[in-house]
Every structure is written in structure tokens, then in C-alpha cells.
Design a protein around this motif. Structure first.
Motif, PDB file in Angstrom:
ATOM      1  N   MET A 118     -16.758 -17.508  56.079  1.00  0.00           N
ATOM      2  CA  MET A 118     -16.489 -17.573  57.487  1.00  0.00           C
ATOM      3  C   MET A 118     -17.924 -17.163  58.120  1.00  0.00           C
ATOM      4  N   ASP A 119     -18.951 -16.425  57.896  1.00  0.00           N
ATOM      5  CA  ASP A 119     -20.266 -16.474  58.240  1.00  0.00           C
ATOM      6  C   ASP A 119     -20.469 -17.275  59.017  1.00  0.00           C
ATOM      7  N   ARG A 120     -20.643 -18.190  58.335  1.00  0.00           N
ATOM      8  CA  ARG A 120     -20.629 -19.630  58.824  1.00  0.00           C
ATOM      9  C   ARG A 120     -20.102 -21.029  59.459  1.00  0.00           C
ATOM     10  N   ALA A 121     -18.799 -20.111  59.877  1.00  0.00           N
ATOM     11  CA  ALA A 121     -17.949 -21.206  61.094  1.00  0.00           C
ATOM     12  C   ALA A 121     -18.958 -20.275  62.220  1.00  0.00           C
ATOM     13  N   ASP A 122     -19.023 -21.629  62.386  1.00  0.00           N
ATOM     14  CA  ASP A 122     -19.801 -21.218  64.221  1.00  0.00           C
ATOM     15  C   ASP A 122     -18.706 -21.659  65.779  1.00  0.00           C
ATOM     16  N   THR A 123     -17.133 -22.255  65.115  1.00  0.00           N
ATOM     17  CA  THR A 123     -16.415 -22.498  66.336  1.00  0.00           C
ATOM     18  C   THR A 123     -15.224 -22.318  66.149  1.00  0.00           C
ATOM     19  N   GLU A 126     -13.450 -24.445  62.785  1.00  0.00           N
ATOM     20  CA  GLU A 126     -14.274 -24.860  61.398  1.00  0.00           C
ATOM     21  C   GLU A 126     -13.975 -23.145  61.069  1.00  0.00           C
ATOM     22  N   MET A 127     -13.515 -22.503  61.988  1.00  0.00           N
ATOM     23  CA  MET A 127     -12.761 -20.705  60.999  1.00  0.00           C
ATOM     24  C   MET A 127     -11.512 -21.257  60.513  1.00  0.00           C
ATOM     25  N   VAL A 128     -10.785 -22.200  62.068  1.00  0.00           N
ATOM     26  CA  VAL A 128      -9.672 -22.018  61.191  1.00  0.00           C
ATOM     27  C   VAL A 128      -9.402 -23.503  60.024  1.00  0.00           C
ATOM     28  N   ARG A 129     -10.208 -24.089  59.845  1.00  0.00           N
ATOM     29  CA  ARG A 129     -10.101 -24.377  58.255  1.00  0.00           C
ATOM     30  C   ARG A 129     -10.567 -22.883  57.269  1.00  0.00           C
ATOM     31  N   CYS A 130     -12.084 -22.743  57.345  1.00  0.00           N
ATOM     32  CA  CYS A 130     -12.337 -21.199  56.576  1.00  0.00           C
ATOM     33  C   CYS A 130     -10.790 -20.432  56.308  1.00  0.00           C
ATOM     34  N   ASP A 131      -9.814 -20.404  58.470  1.00  0.00           N
ATOM     35  CA  ASP A 131      -9.014 -19.493  57.384  1.00  0.00           C
ATOM     36  C   ASP A 131      -7.930 -19.548  56.142  1.00  0.00           C
ATOM     37  N   ILE A 132      -7.481 -21.328  56.331  1.00  0.00           N
ATOM     38  CA  ILE A 132      -6.917 -21.973  55.501  1.00  0.00           C
ATOM     39  C   ILE A 132      -6.956 -21.977  53.767  1.00  0.00           C
ATOM     40  N   ALA A 133      -8.987 -22.217  53.823  1.00  0.00           N
ATOM     41  CA  ALA A 133      -9.404 -22.285  52.393  1.00  0.00           C
ATOM     42  C   ALA A 133      -9.252 -20.541  51.621  1.00  0.00           C
ATOM     43  N   ARG A 204      -1.302 -12.086  59.580  1.00  0.00           N
ATOM     44  CA  ARG A 204       0.022 -12.520  60.276  1.00  0.00           C
ATOM     45  C   ARG A 204       0.087 -12.525  62.251  1.00  0.00           C
ATOM     46  N   ARG A 205       0.756 -11.149  62.108  1.00  0.00           N
ATOM     47  CA  ARG A 205       1.282 -10.659  63.272  1.00  0.00           C
ATOM     48  C   ARG A 205       0.378 -11.199  64.421  1.00  0.00           C
ATOM     49  N   HIS A 206      -1.130 -10.676  64.231  1.00  0.00           N
ATOM     50  CA  HIS A 206      -2.323 -10.992  65.557  1.00  0.00           C
ATOM     51  C   HIS A 206      -2.356 -12.646  66.130  1.00  0.00           C
ATOM     52  N   ALA A 207      -2.113 -13.375  64.955  1.00  0.00           N
ATOM     53  CA  ALA A 207      -1.698 -14.465  64.729  1.00  0.00           C
ATOM     54  C   ALA A 207      -0.497 -14.677  66.251  1.00  0.00           C
ATOM     55  N   PHE A 208       0.454 -14.852  65.722  1.00  0.00           N
ATOM     56  CA  PHE A 208       1.791 -14.451  66.363  1.00  0.00           C
ATOM     57  C   PHE A 208       2.106 -13.765  67.766  1.00  0.00           C
ATOM     58  N   ASP A 209       1.463 -12.390  67.385  1.00  0.00           N
ATOM     59  CA  ASP A 209       1.494 -12.323  69.134  1.00  0.00           C
ATOM     60  C   ASP A 209       0.662 -13.245  69.858  1.00  0.00           C
ATOM     61  N   VAL A 210      -0.539 -13.410  69.938  1.00  0.00           N
ATOM     62  CA  VAL A 210      -1.204 -13.974  70.668  1.00  0.00           C
ATOM     63  C   VAL A 210      -0.759 -15.553  70.527  1.00  0.00           C
ATOM     64  N   LEU A 211       0.028 -16.212  70.111  1.00  0.00           N
ATOM     65  CA  LEU A 211       1.092 -17.015  70.340  1.00  0.00           C
ATOM     66  C   LEU A 211       1.541 -17.752  71.166  1.00  0.00           C
ATOM     67  N   THR A 212       2.492 -15.890  70.927  1.00  0.00           N
ATOM     68  CA  THR A 212       3.763 -16.236  71.745  1.00  0.00           C
ATOM     69  C   THR A 212       3.663 -15.185  72.870  1.00  0.00           C
ATOM     70  N   SER A 213       2.653 -14.979  73.003  1.00  0.00           N
ATOM     71  CA  SER A 213       2.408 -13.572  74.212  1.00  0.00           C
ATOM     72  C   SER A 213       2.512 -15.223  75.791  1.00  0.00           C
ATOM     73  N   GLY A 214       1.197 -15.909  74.742  1.00  0.00           N
ATOM     74  CA  GLY A 214       1.023 -17.209  76.215  1.00  0.00           C
ATOM     75  C   GLY A 214       0.030 -16.804  77.225  1.00  0.00           C
ATOM     76  N   THR A 215      -0.595 -15.535  76.693  1.00  0.00           N
ATOM     77  CA  THR A 215      -1.875 -15.151  77.411  1.00  0.00           C
ATOM     78  C   THR A 215      -3.005 -15.967  77.340  1.00  0.00           C
ATOM     79  N   SER A 216      -4.277 -16.623  77.896  1.00  0.00           N
ATOM     80  CA  SER A 216      -4.984 -17.036  77.965  1.00  0.00           C
ATOM     81  C   SER A 216      -6.308 -16.980  77.951  1.00  0.00           C
ATOM     82  N   ALA A 217      -7.150 -17.291  78.037  1.00  0.00           N
ATOM     83  CA  ALA A 217      -9.435 -16.384  77.663  1.00  0.00           C
ATOM     84  C   ALA A 217      -9.731 -17.038  77.268  1.00  0.00           C
ATOM     85  N   GLU A 218     -10.890 -17.260  78.185  1.00  0.00           N
ATOM     86  CA  GLU A 218     -11.858 -17.960  77.686  1.00  0.00           C
ATOM     87  C   GLU A 218     -13.033 -17.677  76.728  1.00  0.00           C
ATOM     88  N   ALA A 219     -12.833 -18.131  75.853  1.00  0.00           N
ATOM     89  CA  ALA A 219     -13.842 -17.832  74.823  1.00  0.00           C
ATOM     90  C   ALA A 219     -15.331 -17.051  75.383  1.00  0.00           C
TER      91      ALA A 219
END
Length: 219
Positions: A118-123, A126-133, A204-219
């Protein structure tokens, strides 16, 4: 179209691979149409393999087909999100318990290697792929063939779940995911089942909370 031609004609499985990768790297966002004619022209195959590929991806949960809209990339509903989160949680409880109880040093090293990648993931994608792996490595270390097959049955949908999560917000995402997975590795190494289960649930809860909150932010 932004996808290239399939390497061999007439292979629906390869066409499915190409479309799946286009979904996973963000070229086809949730809700995007997948038109047979356009895909046939872009991939330089007949519409038969395209149709078969879309049917295969529908069985994976990545594609939905409606008579008045045709095929589209699955856009997860609130119920989809809740069901995936709860099922993923149930599978991970067994996986984590087995890893803590009986995983070999070699298996733990593979899990740690997946986290280090994951240290090499720049986007975010890419990080989602690393998370799944990383989670692939956890299930492999659990050494439970039916559990692994259950994970494989929802793996593509969990990938889509995480893509949907980063589409909501990428604020602080890359470093947060790196830190969370370093903590997960440390918990597995310590062999504390309750502590590891707590950290996996928080992850898991962190991802769930972001997804269900509907909030958005710029990277």
C-alpha cells in the motif's frame, strides 16, 4: 471509448476481464451504461461474447440489466451497502479467528507484504486494489476452502463497494488506509483475537460510515 481491443477474439471470459478492469480502475463509474454495440466496436469482437461477458459480470454483481435501460455498471443501493457490509463482517470474523489461531509465519508474512504494498499506491483506485489484495491474503491464511469461496463470491462486489466509497470522499484516504492496515497486521501478529476483531470491525465501519453519510470532500 477508453478500453482497448481484447487480445483474442470470441472469448467472453477475456472480454469480461477487460470490462471488469475498466470498472475497477474507474473508466466505467457506477451507473454508467455498457452498450453492446459500443463495446463490440471497441473490443473488436462480435456482440455474442459481449453479451455473454455482461451476463457473467451480472452474476458477479458488477452489472445490472433492465429491459428499458440495458446493461449498466451496478450502482449500489442503501440495502446493497448494508447487506455487503454485514456479510463481509460475518466472513471476516471466521477468517480473523482462524488466522490468529493457526496461520503460519509464512502466511502472516504474505499478509504483511500485502499491507506494505500500500505504500506504493498513488491513487485511490490503486489503494482499493491493494485493500482487496490484503483481504485476499487474510482469507488465504485462514486456510478454509469454503470460506475462501464465500469471499470470492462477493469479492467483486466488495471492490465495487470500496470504489463507491472513494467516489464519495478521498479526503485523507490514502494515509488512513495505510495506517489501518499496519494496525491490522500488528493485531494479527500479536495473536489477540478480540483486539484483531475490533480493529477489523473499525476498518469496515470507517468505509461504511463514509459511504452512508453521503458527505464528499476534495482529495
Amino acid at each position: 471509448m477508453t478500453v482497448g481491443p481484447a487480445r483474442r477474439r470470441g472469448l467472453s471470459s477475456e472480454v469480461a476481464d477487460v470490462i471488469r478492469e475498466a470498472i475497477f480502475d474507474g473508466r466505467y463509474a457506477p451507473g454508467a451504461p455498457l452498450r453492446e454495440v459500443e463495446l463490440s466496436e471497441a473490443l473488436k469482437v462480435s456482440r455474442g461474447p459481449i453479451r455473454e461477458a455482461l451476463q457473467s459480470l451480472e452474476r458477479e454483481g458488477l452489472v445490472r440489466t433492465e429491459w428499458h435501460r440495458g446493461a449498466t455498471v451496478t450502482a449500489l443501493s442503501v440495502q446493497d451497502v448494508a447487506e455487503l457490509d454485514s456479510l463481509r463482517g460475518a466472513l471476516e470474523v471466521l477468517a480473523v479467528r482462524r488466522v490468529v489461531d493457526q496461520a503460519s509465519d509464512e502466511s502472516l508474512e504474505l499478509i504483511e507484504k500485502a499491507a506494505t504494498a500500500m505504500d506504493r499506491a498513488d491513487t485511490p483506485h490503486e489503494m482499493v486494489r491493494c485493500d482487496i489484495a490484503f483481504h485476499d491474503a487474510v482469507y488465504a491464511a485462514a486456510a478454509h476452502s469454503r470460506l475462501t469461496r464465500a469471499w470470492q463470491a462477493i469479492r467483486s462486489q466488495v471492490h465495487l463497494f470500496l470504489i463507491t466509497r472513494v467516489n464519495v470522499s478521498t479526503h485523507g484516504y490514502l494515509e488512513q488506509i495505510r495506517e489501518e492496515h499496519r494496525d491490522l497486521v500488528a493485531a494479527l501478529r500479536l495473536g489477540n483475537v478480540d483486539g484483531a476483531l475490533k480493529l477489523f470491525a473499525e476498518h469496515r465501519r470507517h468505509a461504511f460510515d463514509v459511504l452512508t453519510s453521503g458527505t464528499s470532500a476534495e482529495a
